[in-house]
Every structure is written in structure tokens, then in C-alpha cells.
Design an enzyme around this catalytic site. Sequence first.
Site, mmCIF file in Angstrom:
data_model
loop_
_atom_site.group_PDB
_atom_site.id
_atom_site.type_symbol
_atom_site.label_atom_id
_atom_site.label_comp_id
_atom_site.label_asym_id
_atom_site.label_seq_id
_atom_site.Cartn_x
_atom_site.Cartn_y
_atom_site.Cartn_z
ATOM 1 C CE1 TYR A 1 -3.416 2.839 0.671
ATOM 2 C CE2 TYR A 1 -1.907 3.496 2.424
ATOM 3 C CZ TYR A 1 -2.988 3.766 1.607
ATOM 4 O OH TYR A 1 -3.635 4.971 1.714
ATOM 5 N NE ARG B 1 1.800 13.239 11.402
ATOM 6 C CZ ARG B 1 2.116 13.823 10.251
ATOM 7 N NH1 ARG B 1 3.240 14.499 10.135
ATOM 8 N NH2 ARG B 1 1.319 13.728 9.211
ATOM 9 N NE ARG C 1 -8.247 8.801 6.696
ATOM 10 C CZ ARG C 1 -8.604 10.052 6.965
ATOM 11 N NH1 ARG C 1 -9.754 10.517 6.496
ATOM 12 N NH2 ARG C 1 -7.850 10.840 7.697
ATOM 13 C CG PHE D 1 12.772 18.042 -3.499
ATOM 14 C CD1 PHE D 1 11.627 18.824 -3.534
ATOM 15 C CD2 PHE D 1 12.661 16.699 -3.829
ATOM 16 C CE1 PHE D 1 10.402 18.277 -3.888
ATOM 17 C CE2 PHE D 1 11.442 16.146 -4.183
ATOM 18 C CZ PHE D 1 10.311 16.936 -4.214
#
Length: 410
Positions: free
Chosen positions: A171, A218, A228, A288
Site C-alpha cells: 500500500y 503519527r 480509516r 528537496f
Amino acid sequence: MDVLKSLGHPEELLNLFKFKMGGCSAVMPKLDYESMSESLRTCYLYLNQTSRSFAAVIQALDGELRHAVCIFYLVLRALDTVEDDMTIPLEKKVPMLNNFHTYLYQDKWCFTESQEKDRQVLEDFPTISLEFRNLAQEYREVISDICHKMGEGMAEFLEKKVESMKEWDKYCHYVAGLVGIGLSQLFSASQLEDPEVGQDSELANSMGLFLQKTNIIRDYLEDTQDGRAFWPKEAWSQFADHLEDFAQPEKLDSALSCLNLLVTDALRHVPDVITYLSRLRNQSVFNFCAIPQVMAIATLSACYNNPMVFQGVVKIRKGQAVTLMMEATNMGAVQTIIAQYSQEILNKVSLADPSRKKTLHILAVIREKSQSSCVTRAHHLSPMYLSAAMLLAALSWQYLSTTAVTGRNK
């Protein structure tokens, strides 16, 4: 409030002050919006409206890569908005997800029935798809391919829950690992990075999985309250009958055992993260990639064995985040940051924790990986200097915050 939270951390106060006084521009320079087309400016507007974490670092990328990553983000944000919208019936949502990559080449396709907060990226998808078609072919191929694979993966998990640890990896691969792979391919396509960065999909996948697992860990309470479930059943069923049980005070010991198991699983991606970052050559690409990763390990350290995960949202301090962002600009500093937070986790490992052995093992691997060419972050400042600096930073931050509020109210 930001200053108060960092009072025990003088380095954070100094960095909050430097950041507020313009230090952010060294890492996050402003863009020249005037030179952009109206549609591209609109895309950057949507980027800033929809991204909590990545808008600033995307805009700091060099050259044409910046636009490619901006459009990549918005395309995937639109796809994710379809997946998240519980008002779209499955018989409509599944084909939308599977076919979403084809909408990139349909100049008028849009979706105006979403109820999600980011629905503007669907309602004005023609603007996003226009800028997608304006990209160079090598960028379009990467974005379309990742969008296709991600849409199919999202459709696969619509009607099933994450059961096993392998399915958790699968997933997370679909929703984040593919992002890491796509970004890596964009980096190489821009020629700012070597071809091997885009070719090593295993390392790129780990970059995405580490971030995604950190977010899932978290966000336990928020996700369960919204109905969910992203914590894998193979993990939580060892400690409770229902995932929601962990929010009950009497289940705290079991909850912490499951939490620490999942943190340990997420940490196994850190050696790959170190290897991946060590291959990067362009400074803007390094920033980044590195900044979200050090934020993630700091967040994991804050979450590890922390009852607050089951009572609210665990966040790192703003001063802590600013310090990480300003420091994580070279490999030595990143290795040191990772070593620091790994040590913090090590200090919290309980003798009675069921995952103790696995946790100690992966922390030892990370420590060994992060010690090569490591540089120290220690600053030898006198107590008097520290006190003066803390006071100056606190007063300056208070002044600047008040000025900013006054300016907004005019």
C-alpha cells in the site's frame, strides 16, 4: 508560542531568529512569477494551497525540474483527492482511478462533483493538464506512467484493508514509493542527477515508504476517528481485538508495544535513505530530498513509546523543524542528524518492549551507516553568549510576530 516551546533549545531559538530574518531564502528562494504564463502561475497557486509540506522545497528546485515536479505533485494530488472522496460511489471511483492517467491528454476533462477540500485541482484540471502537456516528453512519460500505476494501486486497496506487513509495504509503495520512484526518474531526466538515481527503484521506493509510514504512525488517532485504518492488522492484532482499542487508557501498554513495532519497521528504510541521499549531486535536489527525511526521523523519535500518539497529534517543534531545514544541506550534517535521533530512540527502548531486539538491531545498522564521514554539529558557546542569544532571539521573534500580525490587519 513557538519561542516558548524552544526555550530549552537555544540552537532552535537562534535558527528561528535567522529564519525569520531571511535565512529561509538561502534554502527556499522566491520564484519569479511574473515571467510565468497565467496557467503556470495558477498551478503554483494550487501547489501552495494544497501542499502542507512540499510546496516550499518544490519551488526551490533548479530550472525546468521545478515545473515538472510541481505538475507531478498536482496530478497526484488530484488523483489522491478522488481516492479520498468518500462521496464518490465505488462503481464510479474505480474506473476514474484506473483511467486517470488518460485524462492528462484530454484538454477539457474535469470533475466538479468532489466534496474534498482540495477539489479545485479536479475542478480546474484542464489548467494542470495543459501545463503537463507543455512539459518535455521525458517528463510527461514519467508522470503519466506513475499516475497509471498509482491509480491502479489505489483502486486495488479501495475495497480491502491493510492486513499483513507485506500489504502495508505494498500500500505504501502505491501511494508513496511510486512518488519516490517518479521523482528520481525526473531528477535523472533533468540531467541534474546521474542516471543511476532514476534507475535504482528499490532505494527510491524506500524514500517514499519511510515518509509514508511515518505519517501513518503519527496520524493514528485522526485516521481512526475518521473511520480509516492504515495500521496493518498483522501488527495491531497481536495486542488488541480492535485497532480503535488503543485509544483507551487501559490499553496503553499494548498500544505502545504496537507503536514501537511499527516505528521499528519504518526504521528499516533508513539505511536505504542514507545510501540514496549520498548519491545526489545537485544542491537543490539534495535539499528537496533530505529535508523531509530528517523531519521524518525526528517525528519518529518523537512518536516512539509516546502515549500522546493515542491522545492527539505528535508534532516536532517549529524551532526544531527550522533547525533541521537549515542544517540538512549536506551529507555529513544529515548523517549526524540521523545518528542523533536514532540515539534518542535508543535511549527510550524499554527492557520489556516486545520489539526490543529488532529495534536495537536496526538502530545499530543505522548507527554504523551514519558514522561514515560524519561531522559534528556541536557548537561550543559560552553560557553567557547562549543566554544573550536566547533573549535576543525571543525578543526579536516577538517583535517580528507582532509586526506581521499588524501588517495583516491593515
